[in-house]
Design a protein around this motif. Structure first.
Motif, PDB file in Angstrom:
ATOM      1  N   THR A 182      44.166  40.768  47.103  1.00 27.18           N
ATOM      2  CA  THR A 182      43.035  39.946  46.677  1.00 27.18           C
ATOM      3  C   THR A 182      42.006  40.850  46.009  1.00 27.18           C
ATOM      4  O   THR A 182      41.476  41.753  46.643  1.00 27.18           O
ATOM      5  CB  THR A 182      42.421  39.246  47.909  1.00 27.18           C
ATOM      6  N   TYR A 183      41.751  40.608  44.737  1.00 27.16           N
ATOM      7  CA  TYR A 183      40.865  41.495  43.981  1.00 27.16           C
ATOM      8  C   TYR A 183      39.557  40.785  43.669  1.00 27.16           C
ATOM      9  O   TYR A 183      39.550  39.711  43.075  1.00 27.16           O
ATOM     10  CB  TYR A 183      41.565  41.953  42.695  1.00 27.16           C
ATOM     11  N   ASN A 184      38.470  41.403  44.087  1.00 24.51           N
ATOM     12  CA  ASN A 184      37.144  40.832  43.871  1.00 24.51           C
ATOM     13  C   ASN A 184      36.550  41.420  42.601  1.00 24.51           C
ATOM     14  O   ASN A 184      36.109  42.555  42.575  1.00 24.51           O
ATOM     15  CB  ASN A 184      36.274  41.148  45.097  1.00 24.51           C
ATOM     16  N   GLY A 185      36.531  40.609  41.559  1.00 25.45           N
ATOM     17  CA  GLY A 185      36.012  41.089  40.275  1.00 25.45           C
ATOM     18  C   GLY A 185      34.638  40.540  39.941  1.00 25.45           C
ATOM     19  O   GLY A 185      34.218  40.557  38.794  1.00 25.45           O
ATOM     20  N   ARG A 186      33.928  40.057  40.953  1.00 23.84           N
ATOM     21  CA  ARG A 186      32.608  39.482  40.653  1.00 23.84           C
ATOM     22  C   ARG A 186      31.587  40.604  40.443  1.00 23.84           C
ATOM     23  O   ARG A 186      31.510  41.550  41.212  1.00 23.84           O
ATOM     24  CB  ARG A 186      32.180  38.560  41.790  1.00 23.84           C
TER      25      ARG A 186
END
Lengths: 302, 413
Positions: A170-174
């Motif tokens: 799960t990649y958080n790109g925010r």
């Protein structure tokens, strides 16, 4: 072996495609940083697998120091043309002129550090919010600690102590306005994985990766190509040797290795037998200090 | 050849970095220049021995303070396997790092100092391994050289740990006595511990079967991106790009898109740009559907005959990872695979004591490294599986809406 089993190269490929698609899904204006080196060539190959028959959701971007090998530049242009994707090139020389920067001096004066300025300007010019790069964690100790989605502040700086936990796939790109994310889809690949994949997928490479004759000077055990960018002194030993490149960066900071390897198979045999790491053998810029890479990354280097 | 991802867990001085250094060194994954670099650093130290730990401490602050701050990933390959090591720091305050490293691991090496036996941190690391549902555990009793390679010492530790493993319900636990410093039982069997009849550590790592850990029954496909070339030739092309995180999809399968619940059929599958009859975990693929249903990023394509739960209220075990405490009622973004929704952490049921697994009364404010049981309400329904049953579709992260930082890891119950 069950038919529902992937070998390790297929697993790595799938993971990298997944990461690329997360970039496409999460960001408005991504870019793929392309250098003409083998790692970024593999990135392009993975992007083809991730997005064809559609177009790439990002342009290829090359920050040209002006010290590149002509073979790498020719390859770059031919590749962009062949796959029909947009290529943006920005010159470090232009940044030097526009910003009145000081050219580094010395025998192997490298524009490697100045590259960062051009990169940050280019990010600002196109409002890129994510830049995909071909860094691998096995290359260097500071890189071993970097996330796959690595957030940079508006100065492009990496803060190793404030990294976001990265869980599962799960990649958080925010991010906030002005920040951007560097994304490393081949983080988990090693040099040997890259070569094995190039062999498996039959990926074409610039000719300098294979054995060829070249005029080189020997400096502290490293072979540096004779070029207009390197100062030759009368005390230098210059000779013609059969060499190939294990990594491809600037002519001023990349060293060649003596080799007669003409095929991918030969190269793989050589890498398996080698006793020196990729960066240690071929990168002059990492030798400056123990924390060289960490410092450059903190300052916005890729 | 396949890949084994493992994490090493141990307290500060259990010799974790030395063990990793030893694995890299003995598998010949360390090259001369890297060795020279650490030799040079070691010379500045007092004892003069080559410090294998220096191979993993990548940041300047770590080298200066002699501690590991962040998860480092290391790689080595043998003819049998490619290995990815997540080296998580052992400090108490770094539970979040171990959770991070454990989330992707197939196996955990729990290091125990033979002189100290099972201590609080051993329990903590084992509890995290069990909460994160790591399928395999290897208990490595290290520093056997400092207890004269005593079989009795080893046996007592085994008995103690077996109780821990039982209470946690750890499924696959193996034990091995080692000396990371001297290389006993790492690659080669030690000559100093004839009483140990098992395999060397590297052999264990090379032979643990991990393919069975991939669930091929409950098919789940989170849509990441929709490919629509919209060219003349491919006018009607519409492919759903994503990864088969579990299960198998075949052409002609009846599928249901969650959370909308719409049902249709798979008309074509592409893997690596080639049309195929089926795709299986963990392949990245493109699915084509017969009907023109509304599918976009964040949706989950599942087999109609095997559905996940769908709800906007989740019971979770939550590991808090931010310095700012969590207060009931706080709102966050919740991300599970490609799905991102607003969420509110409604109430805390209890706090998990990470040293004993006991349930304690829920605190008012949840602090960094706390693990609590909580209820989360989401703005729209989430298709999910229980984390203990299907790790790949039961883990979610919480993201702070203002700082955008990942602040929590949720294991859905």
């Amino acid at each position: 072996m069950s038919k529902y089993q992937l070998n390790y190269l297929d697993q790595l490929e799938s993971e990298s495609i997944h990461i690329m698609r997360e970039v496409a899904g999460q960001f408005e204006r991504p870019a793929l940083l392309f250098s003409g080196g083998k790692d970024s060539i593999v990135l392009v190959h993975l992007a083809l697998k991730a997005f064809r028959p559609g177009k790439f959701p990002f342009p290829l971007v090359h920050i040209d120091t002006g010290h590149n090998f002509q073979e790498a530049l020719d390859y770059r242009d031919a590749l962009a043309e062949r796959i029909g994707e947009k290529l943006i090139v920005r010159q470090v020389a232009d940044t030097i002129k526009a910003k009145n920067l000081t050219e580094p001096k010395g025998k192997f004066a490298s524009r490697n550090a100045l590259q960062t300025y051009t990169l940050l300007d280019t990010i600002e010019e196109f409002k890129f919010d994510a830049c995909i790069g071909g860094a691998r964690r096995d290359e260097e100790k500071a890189r071993a600690k970097e996330r796959i989605f690595s957030v940079r502040d508006e100065f492009g700086q990496w803060n190793p102590k404030l990294q976001r936990p990265e869980l599962w796939d799960t990649y958080n790109g925010r991010i906030d306005k002005g920040e951007n994310v560097r994304v490393f889809p081949i983080s988990n690949w090693t040099e040997l994985d890259i070569w094995n994949y190039i062999r498996k997928e039959n990926i074409e490479l610039p000719s300098i990766y294979f054995s060829h004759e070249r005029e080189v000077l020997e400096h502290e055990g490293q072979l540096v190509a004779v070029s207009e960018f390197v100062q030759i002194e009368t005390t230098d030993t210059v000779s013609i040797k059969r060499v190939r490149y294990r990594t491809v960066g600037d002519m001023t900071c990349t060293a060649a290795v003596e080799s007669s390897a003409n095929t991918i198979d030969d190269i793989i045999s050589e890498i398996i037998a080698t006793k020196t790491s990729e960066r240690g053998e071929t990168r002059i810029d990492d030798r400056v200090s123990e924390a060289a890479m960490e410092d450059r990354k903190k300052n916005g280097y890729f | 050849m396949d890949i084994l991802r493992f994490i090493t867990a141990g307290s500060v001085d259990d010799g974790k970095s030395t063990l990793i250094g030893r694995l890299l060194y003995d598998s010949k994954s360390i090259l001369i220049d890297q060795l020279e670099a650490i030799e040079k650093q070691t010379k500045n130290r007092e004892d003069g021995e080559i410090d294998l730990a220096l191979l993993t401490d990548g940041l300047r602050a770590e080298r200066e303070q002699g501690i590991t701050i962040d998860v480092a990933y290391k790689y080595f390959t043998t003819p049998k396997r490619k290995f990815i090591i997540a080296d998580a720091p052992g400090h108490i305050q770094y539970t979040r790092n171990m959770v991070t490293g454990a989330s992707n691991s197939d196996l955990a090496i729990i290091l125990i100092d033979a002189r100290h036996g099972v201590v609080e941190q051993t329990r903590r690391h084992s509890i995290i391994a069990s909460l994160l549902n790591i399928p395999h555990v290897v208990v490595a009793v290290n520093k056997m050289d400092l207890v004269e390679y005593s079989h009795d010492v080893y046996n007592n530790i085994l008995i103690d740990y077996a109780a821990v493993a039982k209470s946690l319900g750890l499924k696959d636990v193996r034990y091995i006595p080692i000396s990371a410093l001297n290389g006993d039982n790492i690659v080669d069997r030690s000559t100093k511990m004839d009483w140990y009849e098992g395999e060397g550590l590297l052999q264990i790592l090379e032979t643990v079967v991990v393919t069975d850990d991939i669930n091929l029954t409950d098919a789940r496909f989170p849509v990441q991106y929709v490919i629509r070339p919209q060219t003349e030739a491919l006018h009607d092309y519409r492919g759903y790009a994503g990864k088969v995180i579990s299960g198998i999809y075949k052409k002609g399968d009846s599928v249901t898109v969650q959370p909308s619940g719409l049902t249709t059929t798979i008309s074509a599958i592409e893997v690596s740009g080639i049309e195929v009859e089926e795709a299986f975990a963990p392949q990245s693929a493109i699915l084509h559907l017969t009907d023109d249903v509304d599918v976009s990023r964040g949706d989950l394509i599942t087999l109609t005959e095997n559905q996940p739960s769908v709800s906007n209220e989740l019971e979770v075990l939550l590991c808090w990872m931010d310095h700012k405490p969590l207060v009931a009622g706080n709102k966050y973004q919740l991300q599970i695979n490609s799905r991102l929704v607003r969420a509110v952490v409604k109430e805390f049921q209890y706090k998990v004591n990470v040293n004993s697994l006991e349930q304690e009364s829920a605190p008012e404010k949840v602090q960094l490294n706390d693990i609590i049981k909580a209820t989360i309400k989401t703005a729209s329904p989430i298709p999910y599986d229980s984390y203990q049953h299907l790790r790949v579709n039961g883990g979610a992260i919480l993201i702070d809406e203002t700082s955008h930082v990942t602040v929590g890891a949720c294991m859905i119950q």
